[in-house]
Design a protein around this motif. Structure first.
Motif, PDB file in Angstrom:
ATOM      1  N   ARG A 132       1.045  -1.210   0.163  1.00  0.00           N
ATOM      2  CA  ARG A 132      -0.701   0.432   0.088  1.00  0.00           C
ATOM      3  C   ARG A 132       0.581   1.633  -0.079  1.00  0.00           C
ATOM      4  NH1 ARG A 132      -4.989  -1.402   3.857  1.00  0.00           N
ATOM      5  NH2 ARG A 132      -5.377  -3.850   2.746  1.00  0.00           N
ATOM      6  N   ALA A 133       1.808   1.456  -0.097  1.00  0.00           N
ATOM      7  CA  ALA A 133       3.189   2.463  -0.276  1.00  0.00           C
ATOM      8  C   ALA A 133       4.084   1.928  -1.337  1.00  0.00           C
ATOM      9  CB  ALA A 133       3.719   2.629   1.114  1.00  0.00           C
ATOM     10  N   ASP A 136       3.455   6.553  -3.100  1.00  0.00           N
ATOM     11  CA  ASP A 136       2.713   7.297  -1.871  1.00  0.00           C
ATOM     12  C   ASP A 136       3.964   6.336  -0.665  1.00  0.00           C
ATOM     13  OD1 ASP A 136       1.933   8.209  -0.177  1.00  0.00           O
ATOM     14  OD2 ASP A 136      -0.168   7.443   0.160  1.00  0.00           O
ATOM     15  N   ALA A 139       3.008   7.035   3.414  1.00  0.00           N
ATOM     16  CA  ALA A 139       1.794   5.391   3.621  1.00  0.00           C
ATOM     17  C   ALA A 139       2.433   4.773   4.267  1.00  0.00           C
ATOM     18  CB  ALA A 139       0.712   5.283   2.013  1.00  0.00           C
ATOM     19  N   ALA A 141       3.572   1.427   6.379  1.00  0.00           N
ATOM     20  CA  ALA A 141       3.725   1.147   7.197  1.00  0.00           C
ATOM     21  C   ALA A 141       4.797   0.457   7.980  1.00  0.00           C
ATOM     22  CB  ALA A 141       2.605   0.309   7.352  1.00  0.00           C
ATOM     23  N   ARG A 174       9.193   2.638   9.695  1.00  0.00           N
ATOM     24  CA  ARG A 174       8.898   4.045  10.141  1.00  0.00           C
ATOM     25  C   ARG A 174       9.067   3.687  12.345  1.00  0.00           C
ATOM     26  NH1 ARG A 174       5.670   7.497   8.994  1.00  0.00           N
ATOM     27  NH2 ARG A 174       4.893   6.701   7.137  1.00  0.00           N
ATOM     28  N   ASP A 177       5.100   8.358  13.687  1.00  0.00           N
ATOM     29  CA  ASP A 177       4.053   8.356  13.595  1.00  0.00           C
ATOM     30  C   ASP A 177       3.406   9.225  12.145  1.00  0.00           C
ATOM     31  OD1 ASP A 177       2.943   5.960  14.204  1.00  0.00           O
ATOM     32  OD2 ASP A 177       1.738   7.214  15.474  1.00  0.00           O
ATOM     33  N   PRO A 179       3.937  11.523   8.931  1.00  0.00           N
ATOM     34  CA  PRO A 179       3.759  10.730   7.192  1.00  0.00           C
ATOM     35  C   PRO A 179       5.620  10.676   6.950  1.00  0.00           C
ATOM     36  CG  PRO A 179       2.382  12.232   7.220  1.00  0.00           C
ATOM     37  CD  PRO A 179       3.012  12.255   8.598  1.00  0.00           C
ATOM     38  N   THR A 180       6.538  11.332   6.865  1.00  0.00           N
ATOM     39  CA  THR A 180       7.776  11.408   6.164  1.00  0.00           C
ATOM     40  C   THR A 180       8.593  11.288   7.752  1.00  0.00           C
ATOM     41  OG1 THR A 180       7.856  14.219   5.873  1.00  0.00           O
ATOM     42  CG2 THR A 180       7.047  12.265   3.800  1.00  0.00           C
TER      43      THR A 180
END
Ligand SMILES: Cc1cc2nc3c(=O)[nH]c(=O)nc-3n(C[C@H](O)[C@H](O)[C@H](O)COP(=O)(O)OP(=O)(O)OC[C@H]3O[C@@H](n4cnc5c(N)ncnc54)[C@H](O)[C@@H]3O)c2cc1C
Length: 385
Positions: A132-133, A136, A139, A141, A174, A177, A179-180
């Motif tokens: 899912r990334a 993007d 995103a 995880a 990650r 939290d 995003p970048t």
């Protein structure tokens, strides 16, 4: 492959010319079975990739990756792609998989990992994407939790080149939290327990690709590249170096498709003459030749800018990657067309090139992402006056 015309361009110095000529001699001396082996089966693709990495490293041809000499990397990729998609790919991944370490590693990290990669004894991989990334990246995880004096990594990675055959992964996970700014980069030894190849992915052109799971993989704190939160910056800076060289690989495929098509139309008899005598066919050749030169100019402009000290070449590299991969797709498509029925026959070089070139418009930033990057950059230039 005729290199003299390109090498005469002012982007190159004597060392590049000499490197490319010596590499060409080495490639020409290779048994043709090495190149033909790419064509068909997926089963042994991992073993062949390791073999390419080993032989390129042993002969010293991975040196441009160790110096991050973007022009030499681009020339090498062009020369390899002209003959072998897998050879180009093995070369590219030793560069991309080590790039973050060359750019951001401590002296100790570099000494520990890089000599084996550049000697071709150890295979590298760059593990950023997830199911899912992809485009993007924010995103993403996969997590790296502080654990004792190191980290424990949990998560899934997808579309990872060299998954399952790599010895070293540069892994992005990650640590918070944001995003970048919550992303961090780590050097992960593939032998570490908790890493599993969950799926091999078969693509239209042979390529060792797979999905990986990381389950409680423990790594020491000194496996982190840079500071916590530097991961996004490290990924983008690494891609900045290598993105234009994807355009160079596309250029190698396009040059080969052009050479095959030109030779074919000059000998194919049709309507009592040669295929090349038809005006529409000569128009197609003119388009192919011009697009190849335009792509080459953009690729080597970006490589030259990076090598001569530009801090970032984001716009130039995006233009080079976008234009060269799209143009190469068109060139390979026209080559297939000019071969007629033979063009779509398994085992024909143009049929293979048509498949080999396709993924380049998707990985390391899809074409549409490159357009966004270019547009953002030119709009910013305007607002800065
Ligand atoms: C052969 C191959 C090798 C790869 N190797 C690696 C690797 O070694 N390491 C790694 O980390 N990843 C790797 N990848 C993953 C690759 O980088 C991603 O596939 C790519 O970034 C696209 O992400 P996605 O597949 O999730 O597609 P998505 O992000 O879902 O995008 C799908 C499509 O949407 C469109 N799109 C996306 N964003 C925009 C936008 N902003 N504006 C307009 N349109 C948009 C584009 O057409 C894009 O192709 C590889 C992929 C392939 C095919």
């Amino acid at each position: 492959m005729r290199l003299d015309a390109t090498l005469a361009w002012p982007f190159f110095d004597a060392a590049h010319r000499s490197h490319a000529e010596r590499f060409e001699t080495w490639l020409e001396a290779e048994p043709s079975a090495r190149f033909d082996a790419d064509a068909l089966d997926d089963a042994s693709v991992g073993a062949r990739t390791r073999c390419w990495a080993r032989d390129l490293g042993a002969a010293g041809w991975l040196a441009p990756c160790s110096r991050l000499d973007v022009r030499a990397i681009a020339l090498s990729r062009e020369q390899l792609a002209y003959r072998s998609a897998l050879g180009d790919f093995a070369f590219a991944m030793q560069g991309l998989g080590s790039g973050a370490i060359s750019l951001f590693g401590t002296a100790q990290q570099r000494e520990r990992v890089l000599p084996g990669i550049f000697a071709g004894a150890s295979v590298a991989a760059f593990a950023l994407s997830e199911e899912r990334a992809g485009s993007d990246v924010a995103a993403l995880a996969a997590r790296a939790q502080r654990s004792g004096d190191g980290y424990a990594i949990d998560g899934e990675k997808c579309w990872i080149s060299n998954a399952g055959i790599a010895d070293t992964y540069v892994l992005f996970a990650r640590t918070s939290d944001h995003p970048t700014k919550g992303l961090s980069a780590f050097i992960v030894d593939a032998a570490q327990s908790g890493i599993a190849l969950t799926r091999s992915i078969q693509t239209i052109s042979p390529h060792p690709l797979g999905a990986l799971s990381f389950s409680g993989v423990r790594i020491p704190a000194d496996a982190r590249l840079g500071e916590e939160g530097d991961g996004f910056r490290i990924a983008m800076a690494t891609l900045d170096v290598f993105r234009a060289t994807v355009g160079a690989a596309a250029l190698g495929f396009a040059r080969r498709a052009f050479d095959e098509a030109r030779a074919h139309v000059m000998q194919r008899e049709i309507y009592g003459a040669k295929l090349a005598d038809l005006q529409i066919v000569s128009g197609m050749l003119a388009e192919m030749a011009t697009e190849i030169d335009a792509a080459a100019l953009l690729v080597y402009r970006a490589a030259y800018a990076k090598d001569t000290g530009a801090a970032r070449v984001t716009k130039e590299a995006a233009m080079a990657k976008w234009y060269a991969t799209e143009a190469a797709g068109r060139v390979c498509d026209r080559a297939v067309q000019l071969f007629g029925g033979r063009g779509v026959t398994r085992g024909e070089i143009v049929e293979r090139l048509y498949r080999d070139v396709r993924a380049l418009r998707i990985y390391e930033g899809a074409s549409e992402v490159q357009q966004v990057v270019i547009a953002r950059s030119v709009l910013k230039e305007h607002s800065l006056g």
